[in-house]
Design an enzyme around this catalytic site. Structure first.
Site, PDB file in Angstrom:
ATOM      1  CB  VAL A  19      -0.988   0.012   1.198  1.00  0.00           C
ATOM      2  CG1 VAL A  19      -1.958  -1.151   1.094  1.00  0.00           C
ATOM      3  CG2 VAL A  19      -0.254  -0.020   2.532  1.00  0.00           C
ATOM      4  CE1 TYR A  48       5.971   2.581   2.633  1.00  0.00           C
ATOM      5  CE2 TYR A  48       4.352   0.821   2.671  1.00  0.00           C
ATOM      6  CZ  TYR A  48       5.622   1.273   2.389  1.00  0.00           C
ATOM      7  OH  TYR A  48       6.536   0.393   1.861  1.00  0.00           O
ATOM      8  CD  GLN A 156       9.242  -4.714   2.052  1.00  0.00           C
ATOM      9  OE1 GLN A 156       8.963  -3.553   1.767  1.00  0.00           O
ATOM     10  NE2 GLN A 156       8.491  -5.448   2.858  1.00  0.00           N
ATOM     11  N   PRO A 184       8.221  -5.308  -7.231  1.00  0.00           N
ATOM     12  CG  PRO A 184       6.411  -6.683  -6.694  1.00  0.00           C
ATOM     13  CD  PRO A 184       7.103  -5.424  -6.265  1.00  0.00           C
ATOM     14  CG  LEU A 185       4.605  -6.190 -10.968  1.00  0.00           C
ATOM     15  CD1 LEU A 185       3.127  -5.855 -11.032  1.00  0.00           C
ATOM     16  CD2 LEU A 185       4.922  -7.390 -11.850  1.00  0.00           C
ATOM     17  CE  LYS A 227       0.436   2.190  -5.189  1.00  0.00           C
ATOM     18  NZ  LYS A 227       1.146   3.433  -5.529  1.00  0.00           N
ATOM     19  CD  GLU A 236      -2.625  -8.540 -15.425  1.00  0.00           C
ATOM     20  OE1 GLU A 236      -1.468  -8.059 -15.425  1.00  0.00           O
ATOM     21  OE2 GLU A 236      -3.541  -8.121 -16.156  1.00  0.00           O
ATOM     22  CG  ASN A 237      -0.606  -7.706  -9.956  1.00  0.00           C
ATOM     23  OD1 ASN A 237      -0.238  -7.829 -11.126  1.00  0.00           O
ATOM     24  ND2 ASN A 237      -0.623  -6.534  -9.334  1.00  0.00           N
TER      25      ASN A 237
END
Length: 288
Positions: A19, A48, A156, A184-185, A227, A236-237
């Site tokens: 998030v 965040y 992380q 990650p994308l 995210k 989809e993810n």
């Protein structure tokens, strides 16, 4: 949902919902959408400024607390034994929970050894189930891991097909520490959907390039937290558990690894200065 077992025996999902940069007012709905899509791990952080939204979503969802894996991170301005201990209690209150499943030190700056001691105490008291690090490069990771009584469960790091963290993985392996991938994308890098090797695999498996990129991490034992605020992309993810890459395909994507951009390196003094003053600039509670 596929899971992995951390070095202290705690089981966690291999794929979750991040998030970062989702405004507080939108966070509750985004997390509820993630729950509805089937996600059961949520990754947030004190910096965040949307832990409250995650907590409200958890409460509204009606999901059993044991079905949801909550991750948050202690920020630089809360570093040190006393500040970290107070901030952990504040995070518990904002998240509306009695315990945090995984608590990380967000950045390797400030009095992070003191923060780690506070986190170890929180784990012993039951406020936290597992503890780890975030953005700790191999040198600082080894320094922390060698000195820590409880070894980090995860680290992380920015990890994707273009930033594969082989050096970090080699140093973490002896401690049983897993990589948890942020970005990650590749944070919207257009090369992800243009790359011929990724496109070829996407066509073979009837998947999108983004799904292939996520599967690459999962097949390598890496936890990922993509995210998005779009419901279709959320679904989809998550739809990456009906195929797997072969050993040869995984090896072919290893060639996509590229050098880190120094502008965003945690060894860049200007970035370090920026992070030290981040809370002063962006924390809504400090705005006039």
């Amino acid at each position: 949902m596929q899971t992995v077992t951390l070095n202290n025996g705690v089981e966690m999902p291999v794929l979750g919902f991040g998030v970062f940069q989702i405004p507080p007012v939108e966070c509750e709905r985004a997390v509820l959408n993630a729950f509805e899509a089937g996600y059961r791990m949520i990754d947030t952080a004190q910096a965040y400024y949307n832990e409250e939204g995650v907590g409200r979503a958890l409460e509204v969802s009606g999901l059993p607390r044991t079905d949801v894996f909550l991750v948050t991170k202690d920020w630089i301005s809360n570093a040190g034994v006393e500040k970290a201990a107070k901030s952990i209690d504040a995070s518990l209150e904002k998240l509306r929970t009695d315990y945090i499943d995984l608590l990380l030190i967000h950045q390797p700056f400030g009095d992070y050894p003191g923060t780690w001691r506070a986190m170890e105490a929180a784990l012993r008291s039951g406020k936290v189930r597992a503890i780890g690090l975030s953005n700790f490069y191999p040198d600082r990771f080894v320094d922390m891991a060698e000195c820590a009584t409880m070894k980090p469960a995860v680290n992380q790091l920015q990890t994707n097909v273009f930033r594969q963290q082989w050096d970090s993985e080699a140093e973490m392996k002896p401690f049983g520490t897993r990589i948890m991938a942020w970005g990650p994308l590749a944070q919207g890098n257009p090369e992800l959907v243009k790359n011929p090797a990724i496109r070829s695999l996407a066509a073979k498996y009837g998947k999108t390039p983004q799904q292939v990129a996520l599967r690459y991490l999962i097949d390598h034992g890496i936890i990922a937290i993509p995210k998005t605020t779009h419901v279709e992309r959320l679904k989809e993810n998550l739809d990456v558990f009906d195929f797997a890459l072969t050993a040869n395909e995984i090896e072919s994507l290893r060639a996509l690894d590229a050098p880190e951009d120094f502008r965003w390196s945690h060894r860049n003094p200007e970035l370090v200065k920026f992070l030290h003053h981040y809370d002063e600039k962006f924390n809504p509670e400090r705005q006039p």
